[in-house]
Design a protein around this motif. Structure first.
Motif, PDB file in Angstrom:
ATOM      1  N   HIS A 351       0.857  -1.189   0.000  1.00 52.49           N
ATOM      2  CA  HIS A 351       0.000   0.000   0.000  1.00 52.49           C
ATOM      3  C   HIS A 351       0.894   1.240   0.000  1.00 52.49           C
ATOM      4  N   GLU A 352       0.811   2.014  -1.057  1.00 54.67           N
ATOM      5  CA  GLU A 352       1.604   3.237  -1.138  1.00 54.67           C
ATOM      6  C   GLU A 352       0.844   4.397  -0.485  1.00 54.67           C
ATOM      7  N   ILE A 353       1.498   5.050   0.464  1.00 53.11           N
ATOM      8  CA  ILE A 353       0.911   6.213   1.127  1.00 53.11           C
ATOM      9  C   ILE A 353       1.519   7.476   0.521  1.00 53.11           C
ATOM     10  N   LYS A 354       0.672   8.403   0.162  1.00 52.91           N
ATOM     11  CA  LYS A 354       1.151   9.702  -0.301  1.00 52.91           C
ATOM     12  C   LYS A 354       0.442  10.801   0.488  1.00 52.91           C
ATOM     13  N   VAL A 355       1.241  11.691   1.040  1.00 53.39           N
ATOM     14  CA  VAL A 355       0.714  12.827   1.797  1.00 53.39           C
ATOM     15  C   VAL A 355       1.169  14.102   1.101  1.00 53.39           C
ATOM     16  N   THR A 356       0.226  14.956   0.794  1.00 54.85           N
ATOM     17  CA  THR A 356       0.545  16.231   0.157  1.00 54.85           C
ATOM     18  C   THR A 356      -0.069  17.370   0.961  1.00 54.85           C
ATOM     19  N   VAL A 357       0.487  18.554   0.758  1.00 54.91           N
ATOM     20  CA  VAL A 357       0.011  19.758   1.435  1.00 54.91           C
ATOM     21  C   VAL A 357      -0.432  20.757   0.390  1.00 54.91           C
ATOM     22  N   ASP A 358      -1.592  21.333   0.606  1.00 52.12           N
ATOM     23  CA  ASP A 358      -2.178  22.260  -0.360  1.00 52.12           C
ATOM     24  C   ASP A 358      -1.605  23.666  -0.195  1.00 52.12           C
ATOM     25  N   LYS A 359      -0.280  23.755  -0.210  1.00 53.85           N
ATOM     26  CA  LYS A 359       0.398  25.049  -0.145  1.00 53.85           C
ATOM     27  C   LYS A 359       1.699  24.939  -0.937  1.00 53.85           C
ATOM     28  N   GLU A 360       2.085  26.016  -1.613  1.00 52.91           N
ATOM     29  CA  GLU A 360       3.270  25.974  -2.455  1.00 52.91           C
ATOM     30  C   GLU A 360       4.546  26.050  -1.607  1.00 52.91           C
ATOM     31  N   GLY A 361       5.608  25.456  -2.134  1.00 57.83           N
ATOM     32  CA  GLY A 361       6.923  25.564  -1.516  1.00 57.83           C
ATOM     33  C   GLY A 361       7.140  24.683  -0.307  1.00 57.83           C
ATOM     34  N   MET A 362       6.239  23.752  -0.028  1.00 59.21           N
ATOM     35  CA  MET A 362       6.371  22.898   1.156  1.00 59.21           C
ATOM     36  C   MET A 362       6.987  21.552   0.773  1.00 59.21           C
ATOM     37  N   LYS A 363       7.923  21.093   1.598  1.00 60.13           N
ATOM     38  CA  LYS A 363       8.523  19.772   1.421  1.00 60.13           C
ATOM     39  C   LYS A 363       7.959  18.861   2.509  1.00 60.13           C
ATOM     40  N   VAL A 364       7.345  17.781   2.083  1.00 55.02           N
ATOM     41  CA  VAL A 364       6.636  16.879   3.006  1.00 55.02           C
ATOM     42  C   VAL A 364       7.390  15.557   3.089  1.00 55.02           C
ATOM     43  N   ARG A 365       7.615  15.081   4.331  1.00 55.74           N
ATOM     44  CA  ARG A 365       8.202  13.760   4.531  1.00 55.74           C
ATOM     45  C   ARG A 365       7.254  12.910   5.365  1.00 55.74           C
ATOM     46  N   ALA A 366       6.915  11.730   4.863  1.00 54.99           N
ATOM     47  CA  ALA A 366       6.029  10.811   5.567  1.00 54.99           C
ATOM     48  C   ALA A 366       6.463   9.388   5.222  1.00 54.99           C
ATOM     49  N   ARG A 367       5.896   8.423   5.910  1.00 51.54           N
ATOM     50  CA  ARG A 367       6.214   7.029   5.597  1.00 51.54           C
ATOM     51  C   ARG A 367       5.711   6.680   4.204  1.00 51.54           C
ATOM     52  N   PRO A 368       6.447   5.880   3.440  1.00 45.17           N
ATOM     53  CA  PRO A 368       6.050   5.617   2.056  1.00 45.17           C
ATOM     54  C   PRO A 368       4.904   4.641   1.909  1.00 45.17           C
ATOM     55  N   GLY A 369       4.650   3.798   2.919  1.00 47.02           N
ATOM     56  CA  GLY A 369       3.572   2.838   2.789  1.00 47.02           C
ATOM     57  C   GLY A 369       3.695   1.706   3.785  1.00 47.02           C
ATOM     58  N   TYR A 370       3.010   0.613   3.485  1.00 45.52           N
ATOM     59  CA  TYR A 370       3.050  -0.575   4.331  1.00 45.52           C
ATOM     60  C   TYR A 370       2.685  -1.782   3.482  1.00 45.52           C
ATOM     61  N   TYR A 371       3.044  -2.955   3.968  1.00 44.85           N
ATOM     62  CA  TYR A 371       2.830  -4.176   3.200  1.00 44.85           C
ATOM     63  C   TYR A 371       2.004  -5.162   4.021  1.00 44.85           C
ATOM     64  N   VAL A 372       0.937  -5.654   3.418  1.00 45.15           N
ATOM     65  CA  VAL A 372       0.088  -6.662   4.061  1.00 45.15           C
ATOM     66  C   VAL A 372       0.260  -7.972   3.293  1.00 45.15           C
TER      67      VAL A 372
END
Length: 377
Positions: A351-372
């Motif tokens: 499962h690929e997780i993607k997190v985005t922020v609705d603002k320009e110029g932001m760098k987001v770091r989050a976990r990439p996903g998980y495996y079942v």
């Protein structure tokens, strides 16, 4: 006449005897010698479904500064491309459950005096007033030095008494113990308060003697919502200044492979790099949790942080152990925590997780996903 009376009595007793024979025994029966004992039916394999995914999210602006002014409405999160509803949102407020994993092998003997002094920094900067922590040490063995406690003095005393021991370094086995310990701590939900699960590793990026594979540790960490941070210890200036090793064999032309892939896997540049140390860390993190039986040779601490949304800081140049701990503590208490219950996606597989922020110029770091894993795997 007597014979006739006896026959009538026997006929009268037959129904009673039949009734007694049909009743169940009131106590245990001792089996006769040679009689096979009935075994319990085989247990059906239980497949754990992921009911809650918690991901830490670090947001920085173009200058690299932490951004702590966002609301839940500013975030979008998808699971395998399917938008998810955020059920819990917090900024640095959820208390932490921490496992401090510290190497105590003979190889880091010169660094033990420094480690003896970092207990107060770990409690004040990382744990914070509402946190709890356990301490696990490892060398040739893995030792639980302190169970979960909110008492800062208890944690500080453990670090003050640390001593180096044997030359082994069962890093992956110790990480597996840390993940297991954290998996029992309550997670925050929309209905109930809980804790963020974090493991902070203070170690070399070297494993010697573990039975556990790194990929298996990372897969379980993702399923258990554990974020891994690490402070990379090194004892020589040569190791501190050396660039990451590229141990990939270069004996064949570009685009070809010098050896066959592992059975059941498709050979790609990323999978080949994962086996020998190199390549894009995010791609390697995904590959590692999909191929838990294969061996990852290099960049273990960086890979663990990348796979779980944490950060790895190597102690070199201006990054002392103290500076690295201080930086990690600052991030943990200025970090967003998002939770969701997966909907609209396949139950098994990656499962690929993607997190985005609705603002320009932001760098987001989050976990990439998980495996079942599937029931058959």
């Amino acid at each position: 006449m007597t014979r006739k009376l006896t026959l009538l009595l026997l006929l009268a007793l037959l129904p009673a005897a039949s009734t007694l024979h049909g009743q169940a025994a009131t106590g245990p029966l001792t089996p006769q010698p040679g009689t096979p004992i009935q075994q319990a039916p085989p247990q059906t394999k239980i497949v754990t479904q992921v009911s809650l995914v918690n991901t830490p999210v670090t947001v920085r602006d173009a200058r690299g500064q932490m951004v702590d002014t966002l609301d839940a409405k500013d975030f979008q999160i998808t699971d395998n491309g399917v938008p998810q509803k955020i059920t819990h949102f917090d900024l640095g407020g959820d208390p932490l459950s921490l496992v401090f994993l510290v190497e105590t092998s003979a190889r880091i003997a010169p660094l033990v005096p420094q480690l003896n002094k970092v207990g107060i920094l770990l409690t004040e900067t990382v744990m914070g007033p509402g946190g709890e922590a356990a301490v696990v040490g490892f060398n040739d063995s893995v030792d639980k030095l302190q169970d979960f406690t909110s008492n800062h003095d208890d944690v500080e005393k453990v670090f003050a008494k640390l001593k180096n021991s044997t030359s082994g370094s069962k890093l992956y086995d110790a990480m597996a113990v840390g993940v297991e310990m954290l998996s029992g701590r309550p997670l925050p939900t929309a209905e109930t308060p809980g804790r963020r699960r974090v493991m902070l590793v203070l170690s070399e990026a070297t494993d010697v003697g573990s039975e556990t594979k790194l990929g298996a540790v990372l897969r379980q960490a993702q399923l258990s919502n554990v974020t891994i941070y690490s402070v990379g210890l090194s004892t020589t200036m040569a190791e501190l200044k050396a660039p990451p090793k590229d141990t990939t064999p270069h004996v064949t032309p570009p685009g070809t492979f010098g050896r066959p892939p592992f059975p059941g896997s498709v050979q790609t540049p990323d999978s080949d790099a994962a086996l020998y140390g190199g390549g894009d860390l995010m791609a390697l993190a995904v590959w590692a949790v999909q191929h838990v039986k294969n061996k990852i040779t290099d960049h273990a601490l960086e890979l663990a942080a990348t796979a779980t949304g944490g950060e790895h800081i190597a102690t070199f140049k201006n990054h002392s152990i103290e500076n690295a701990i201080d930086e990690i503590g600052g991030e943990l208490h200025s970090q967003y925590s998002l939770s969701y219950s997966p909907t609209g996606t396949n139950a098994t597989g990656y499962h690929e997780i993607k997190v985005t922020v609705d603002k320009e110029g932001m760098k987001v770091r989050a976990r990439p996903g998980y495996y079942v894993a599937s029931p058959e795997s």
